[in-house]
Design an enzyme around this catalytic site. Structure first.
Site, PDB file in Angstrom:
ATOM      1  N   HIS A 232       0.832  -1.199   0.000  1.00 34.80           N
ATOM      2  CA  HIS A 232       0.000   0.000   0.000  1.00 34.80           C
ATOM      3  C   HIS A 232       0.867   1.249   0.000  1.00 34.80           C
ATOM      4  O   HIS A 232       2.060   1.209   0.340  1.00 34.80           O
ATOM      5  CB  HIS A 232      -0.933   0.026   1.215  1.00 34.80           C
ATOM      6  CG  HIS A 232      -0.227  -0.123   2.518  1.00 34.80           C
ATOM      7  ND1 HIS A 232       0.001  -1.340   3.109  1.00 34.80           N
ATOM      8  CD2 HIS A 232       0.332   0.795   3.353  1.00 34.80           C
ATOM      9  CE1 HIS A 232       0.641  -1.181   4.250  1.00 34.80           C
ATOM     10  NE2 HIS A 232       0.867   0.108   4.423  1.00 34.80           N
TER      11      HIS A 232
ATOM     12  N   CYS B 281      13.453   7.186  28.024  1.00 35.52           N
ATOM     13  CA  CYS B 281      14.525   6.321  28.504  1.00 35.52           C
ATOM     14  C   CYS B 281      15.602   7.191  29.133  1.00 35.52           C
ATOM     15  O   CYS B 281      15.608   8.404  28.939  1.00 35.52           O
ATOM     16  CB  CYS B 281      15.103   5.464  27.372  1.00 35.52           C
ATOM     17  SG  CYS B 281      15.970   6.407  26.093  1.00 35.52           S
TER      18      CYS B 281
END
Length: 620
Positions: free
Chosen positions: A67, A168
């Site tokens: 797609h 993080c």
């Protein structure tokens, strides 16, 4: 909108007869062009192939869904194609694809393909319907099996709206990898998602109150403190950033299923199998939050001090003794600036460990604890302990606010908490923590300085190997924090050998996988080989997390191979007593090491050893 509008008998190819992936896509694009669905088949073909380079679109069950959205698409359409012999659409990762849906989406309706994929998801999991389509005599029968019982689907709606936050300790790799994994999973599931990142560039794509009102829940994929109080009263699932990468679909589905817990004061999550971070995890989060704030100071200060030494060396002042690094005016300026930045990192560490535990009101006591750790000789370790102590004291004082009369709460917050917390923390640091921790700190530094060659090699093996065990997780960060902690006492003598071993060990996993995907091409898919190229950059930049996708896909082979190579690299750096002055920077900081050539050799040897092991263990 009826899904029939996207399908057309003229866009059906009952037998593709194609031998390879590109040929399948070209024939389906030709069909779009022939039926006036696109204005340029060359441009749309380029967009579809570009999307396939990101990740193949083959699924289990023999279905593929190439797609693309493009400005050359005149009307949204789906080409249905069949290849009874099957075509490898995934470089061997999945079985051969026999049923193809090429989805063409205009740019003014960019989410339309998500709805189509969501509709096709049920078909992909239904072997009976797939077989019916492959054996159909006409297009009407194909259409009937695609729609089955549900003939109408609204492309304006999806399965729900979810918001997420990723963060993080370093704010570099896990933060953005978790974001991409969650977005990709949501797109594949037909779910609308908004992901806020808390990286080195600050908070981006921030979640608003309107988002929270719309969302079915919040995913917190974090390993450091973020502002969680804004999620008070909403359904939350809280995990580490790494789990946000490896279990993104499950996390989204859990939110859609109503799992997780309603966040209470400061978004503390009640204990359950989905959202509870253990006490040790919370401790780890607080420590890593402090590390993330201090890291820029250590990096900038350490590198500037090293440059000061370099300038004095190049200008003939290498034997200046105690004045080394301060003789030349340029060197002196660099050392003063670097020393100021470096001198701040211990108080900042303690301050933000405390901040993580007690929020804004704990910052003052934490900073004082860090400053006293410097003056009292307990240094980095004292700052860690002092920051935790200050956070506990302020949290205890905050909990007592409900017992204070409304009219006095302002005074309690502005006056009582800061004065009492600083006093208690200061007394504890001066008379208890500093005397104890400074002895431990001195013993550790003496041990490192007095190690013989054999002891250094063993330490290098351990800390280097630890960097590859969980590649950014608690074990990795434990080794990293240990190495960083040795910099404070060793910066004046060229840096830390332990830090050099830690960085070498952390650079090996991504470099090893990059080398393995280059040498053993036949054993890795096209997508893995492309990821391997980016791992060259990640490895040279000391971003161990680049190896995580490979480790998650094949942990029993990848992790042991990387641990062996990382341990070897760490041992070699320790054997030659190589030192570095900063805790991050990869190849750039290596140039400031005490022996750049041997350092590069250590990393290269470890990476090649791991790559060879990976090549032997990896199946085609």
């Amino acid at each position: 909108m009826k899904i029939d509008a996207l399908f057309n008998k003229k866009l059906f190819i009952p037998e593709l007869g194609s031998a390879d992936k590109k040929d399948v896509i070209e024939k389906m694009v030709d069909k779009l062009y022939e039926n006036d669905c696109i204005t340029s088949k060359e441009e749309f073909l380029k967009e579809v192939l570009k999307r396939e380079e990101v990740a193949h679109t083959a699924f289990e069950g023999g279905v593929a869904t190439p797609h693309a959205k493009s400005s050359v698409v005149k009307k949204a359409s789906v080409v249905v194609g069949i290849s009874h012999d099957g075509v490898d659409f995934s470089d061997g990762e999945e079985e051969k694809s026999k049923l193809f849906f090429l989805i063409a989406v205009p740019v003014d309706n960019p989410n339309l393909h998500i709805d189509v994929l969501a509709k096709l998801a049920g078909l992909i999991e239904d072997e009976g319907r797939i077989n019916n389509i492959l054996n159909a005599d006409n297009f009407e029968e194909v259409l009937k099996n695609i729609h089955e019982e549900e003939k109408e689907v609204s492309v304006e709606k999806n399965k729900g709206y979810v918001v997420a936050v990723t963060a993080c300790p370093t704010g570099i790799a896990h933060t953005f990898m978790a974001r991409d994994a969650l977005i990709k999973a949501a797109n594949e599931m037909g779910v609308e998602i908004k992901v806020e990142t808390n990286g080195t560039d600050g908070r981006k794509n921030e979640i608003t109150k309107e988002d929270l009102k719309r969302a079915k829940g919040i995913i917190l994929a974090i390993n450091k403190s973020v502002d969680e109080s804004r999620f008070n009263g909403y359904r939350v699932i809280k995990v580490g950033a790494k789990e946000g990468i490896s279990n993104s679909k499950k996390l989204i589905q859990d939110i859609l299923d109503g799992k997780g817990e309603i966040a209470e004061f400061k978004a503390e999550i009640k204990e359950n199998s989905n959202s509870k971070l253990s006490e040790s995890s919370n401790l780890y989060k607080h420590l890593m939050s402090g590390v993330s704030y201090m890291l820029p100071l250590v990096v900038s200060g350490g590198i500037l001090i090293a440059l000061a030494f370099l300038v004095d060396t190049l200008t003939g002042n290498g034997n200046a003794g105690s004045n080394f690094g301060s003789v030349n005016i340029v060197a002196k300026t660099l050392k003063e600036i670097g020393g100021t930045a470096f001198g701040l990192f211990v108080p900042i560490l303690a301050g933000y460990v405390a901040y993580s535990m007690g929020q804004k009101s704990a910052l003052t006591a934490g900073l004082v604890a860090g400053a006293l750790a410097v003056s009292g000789g307990s240094g980095f370790l004292g700052a860690l302990v002092g920051g935790l102590f200050a956070g506990l004291i302020v949290s205890w004082l905050n909990n007592g606010i409900n017992k204070v009369s409304e009219k006095f709460r302002g005074i309690y917050l502005i006056l009582v908490i800061p004065v009492v917390s600083v006093l208690i923390t200061g007394l504890a640091m001066t008379f208890i923590l500093n005397p104890i921790v400074s002895v431990i700190n001195k013993a550790m530094i003496d041990f490192l300085n007095n190690m013989n060659s054999g002891s250094r090699i063993i330490l290098g093996l351990i800390v280097g190997g630890m960097m590859a065990v969980d590649m950014g997780g608690p074990i990795n960060k434990a080794a990293y924090v240990f190495g960083t902690g040795t910099l404070e006492a060793t910066i004046a003598t060229g840096g830390s050998s332990a830090m050099a071993a830690v960085m070498a060990g952390g650079m090996v996993p991504p470099l090893a996988l990059a080398i393995a995907t280059t040498i053993f091409k036949e054993k890795y898919s096209k997508e893995e080989r492309q990821a391997g190229i980016s791992n060259y950059i990640m490895g040279l930049s000391f971003i161990t997390e680049g190896a995580i996708p490979f480790a998650a896909a094949n942990p029993l082979r990848v992790i042991p191979a990387c641990v062996i190579g990382s341990a070897i690299a760490g041992a070699i750096t320790m054997f030659f007593n190589i030192k570095i002055p900063a805790p991050h920077g990869g190849i750039l900081v290596m140039f400031l090491s005490t022996n750049i050539l041997l350092y590069i050799l250590a990393v290269l040897v470890g990476s090649i050893v791991s790559a060879v092991i990976l090549g032997i263990l990896k199946k085609k």
